[in-house]
Design a protein around this motif. Structure first.
Motif, mmCIF file in Angstrom:
data_model
loop_
_atom_site.group_PDB
_atom_site.id
_atom_site.type_symbol
_atom_site.label_atom_id
_atom_site.label_comp_id
_atom_site.label_asym_id
_atom_site.label_seq_id
_atom_site.Cartn_x
_atom_site.Cartn_y
_atom_site.Cartn_z
ATOM 1 N N ASN A 1 11.411 -3.695 -4.973
ATOM 2 C CA ASN A 1 10.710 -3.334 -6.211
ATOM 3 C C ASN A 1 9.957 -2.014 -6.057
ATOM 4 O O ASN A 1 9.854 -1.224 -7.009
ATOM 5 N N VAL A 2 9.419 -1.777 -4.862
ATOM 6 C CA VAL A 2 8.707 -0.520 -4.599
ATOM 7 C C VAL A 2 9.695 0.646 -4.566
ATOM 8 O O VAL A 2 9.440 1.713 -5.118
ATOM 9 N N LEU A 3 10.843 0.420 -3.928
ATOM 10 C CA LEU A 3 11.851 1.471 -3.813
ATOM 11 C C LEU A 3 12.496 1.778 -5.158
ATOM 12 O O LEU A 3 12.933 2.909 -5.406
ATOM 13 N N SER A 4 12.565 0.768 -6.029
ATOM 14 C CA SER A 4 13.156 0.957 -7.355
ATOM 15 C C SER A 4 12.378 0.119 -8.372
ATOM 16 O O SER A 4 12.792 -0.995 -8.718
ATOM 17 N N LEU B 1 21.304 -1.337 -2.221
ATOM 18 C CA LEU B 1 20.526 -2.248 -1.397
ATOM 19 C C LEU B 1 20.963 -3.683 -1.605
ATOM 20 O O LEU B 1 21.065 -4.152 -2.735
ATOM 21 N N ILE B 2 21.212 -4.375 -0.503
ATOM 22 C CA ILE B 2 21.575 -5.786 -0.558
ATOM 23 C C ILE B 2 20.356 -6.606 -0.163
ATOM 24 O O ILE B 2 19.884 -6.530 0.979
ATOM 25 N N LYS C 1 0.809 -1.217 0.000
ATOM 26 C CA LYS C 1 0.000 0.000 0.000
ATOM 27 C C LYS C 1 0.847 1.274 0.000
ATOM 28 O O LYS C 1 0.311 2.377 0.100
ATOM 29 N N LEU C 2 2.176 1.104 -0.060
ATOM 30 C CA LEU C 2 3.111 2.247 -0.121
ATOM 31 C C LEU C 2 3.052 3.130 1.120
ATOM 32 O O LEU C 2 3.326 4.330 1.051
ATOM 33 N N GLN C 3 2.728 2.544 2.255
ATOM 34 C CA GLN C 3 2.666 3.306 3.501
ATOM 35 C C GLN C 3 4.054 3.509 4.090
ATOM 36 O O GLN C 3 4.817 2.553 4.278
ATOM 37 N N ASN C 4 4.397 4.766 4.379
ATOM 38 C CA ASN C 4 5.660 5.148 5.015
ATOM 39 C C ASN C 4 6.910 4.781 4.211
ATOM 40 O O ASN C 4 8.005 4.700 4.776
ATOM 41 N N ILE C 5 6.750 4.573 2.931
ATOM 42 C CA ILE C 5 7.903 4.258 2.084
ATOM 43 C C ILE C 5 8.852 5.452 1.994
ATOM 44 O O ILE C 5 10.075 5.296 1.903
ATOM 45 N N ASN C 6 8.312 6.663 2.059
ATOM 46 C CA ASN C 6 9.158 7.860 2.015
ATOM 47 C C ASN C 6 10.120 7.914 3.200
ATOM 48 O O ASN C 6 11.276 8.327 3.052
ATOM 49 N N MET D 1 23.323 -7.148 -4.638
ATOM 50 C CA MET D 1 23.261 -5.710 -4.394
ATOM 51 C C MET D 1 22.671 -5.002 -5.606
ATOM 52 O O MET D 1 22.949 -5.382 -6.749
ATOM 53 N N PHE D 2 21.866 -3.975 -5.340
ATOM 54 C CA PHE D 2 21.247 -3.200 -6.414
ATOM 55 C C PHE D 2 21.486 -1.712 -6.188
ATOM 56 O O PHE D 2 21.449 -1.231 -5.052
#
Length: 323
Positions: free
Chosen positions: A207-210, A245-246, A176-181, A236-237
């Motif tokens: 996947n949500v972050l990138s 991110l690992i 739901k993309l809650q608090n992702i920021n 790592m990405f």
């Protein structure tokens, strides 16, 4: 004597890089702006390395490129000293360790209360290891959109325990993309590791972050409509905000490594604040009289769940010597 031309040629074949992916036999190394697929120089496996995986994601390595092939392949000939790493008992080989990742700025432990359940003991094992290697940690409570009021109340209680100790706690929903920021702010320009049980949503969260990564998750859970974890090796990405991110494979257990019983309490920050009140300097905080830690528990200054985890760690036969 070598000519200057030969010296220049040699320097182009040996390059410093970072390990981005480890499959056990091949390693994806990013060096000089390109990807080099590498194997390990044989003797590295015998050079005082006690783990099942001598080279891990996050390692800084010296690579010798293979000039005899058009493929971007090379040989890892040296591992640079690590600033830190997260290590645990190997699942399959009880006398060896498994290093999860190295050179980490910030570790994030993803936690869920069902589908799957993350226990307090598992959380504390992870945090003790992170404290031992001086890695900053944040607890991330995922899937909060799926919990009823009772579980949300439990999450609030647990968050308060760890926040009072000094750990950052975030409640999110990757779906739901809650608090992702809030999470984006914490990982900005840092090397971060995501860890936790299989199914807690690590890959989905990345996947949500990138979104451009489009990492694979397994079939969607009918009950929670959440992609299940499918990572089988660490990788790592690079993200757009400068973060690295690992993503790590799901962990069922977390056995501690190379810790003497009298040092475990040092990795419980709240114990350190009151241990100077103990009558004995080598107090284990178990049966000793005039113990500052046990007194703090009686006064509700230290959580009983944290103390119970500590006692279990003292009794845990999974703590073994890495030798």
């Amino acid at each position: 004597m070598r000519s200057k031309k030969n010296i220049v040629t040699l320097s182009k074949k040996v390059i410093l890089g970072t390990v981005y992916r480890s499959t056990g036999s091949w390693y994806k190394v990013v060096a000089g702006g390109k990807i080099i697929n590498c194997r390990i120089q044989g003797k590295l496996r015998l050079d005082n390395i006690k783990s099942t995986n001598p080279v891990v994601v996050g390692d800084k390595v010296i690579v010798k490129e293979d000039a005899s092939t058009a493929k971007n392949e090379g040989l890892i000939i040296q591992i640079k000293p690590r600033e830190n790493y997260i290590v645990r008992k190997s699942v399959n080989l009880s006398k060896q360790t498994h290093i999860i990742a190295a050179n980490i700025d910030h570790a994030f432990l993803l936690i869920t209360f069902n589908n799957p359940t993350t226990s307090s003991l598992f959380i504390d094992r992870f945090l003790v290891t992170a404290e031992a290697y001086k890695i900053k940690s944040t607890l991330v409570f995922n899937k909060i959109d799926t919990f009823d009021s009772e579980i949300k109340s439990k999450i609030k209680e647990m968050s308060k325990i760890y926040e009072n100790i000094g750990y950052n706690c975030i409640k999110i929903s990757a779906l739901k993309l809650q608090n992702i920021n809030k999470l984006n702010e914490l990982i900005n320009s840092k090397v971060c590791m995501f860890s936790g049980h299989s199914g807690v949503g690590k890959t989905t969260l990345i996947n949500v972050l990138s979104p451009g990564l489009k990492l694979r998750t397994s079939s969607i859970s009918e009950q929670h409509q959440q992609g299940q974890h499918t990572t089988t090796f660490a990788e790592m990405f690079d993200l757009g905000n400068g973060a690295k991110l690992i993503d790590t494979p799901g962990i069922k257990g977390f056995g501690l490594v190379d810790m003497e019983k009298n040092e475990i309490s040092k990795y419980f920050p709240e114990f350190n604040k009151v241990s100077d009140k103990c009558k004995f300097k080598n107090c284990l905080h178990v049966n000793e009289p005039s113990c500052g830690v046990k007194n703090a528990i009686d006064l509700n200054e230290i959580s009983s769940s944290r103390y119970n985890s500590y006692i279990q760690l003292l009794e845990d036969d999974k703590i073994y010597r890495n030798s």
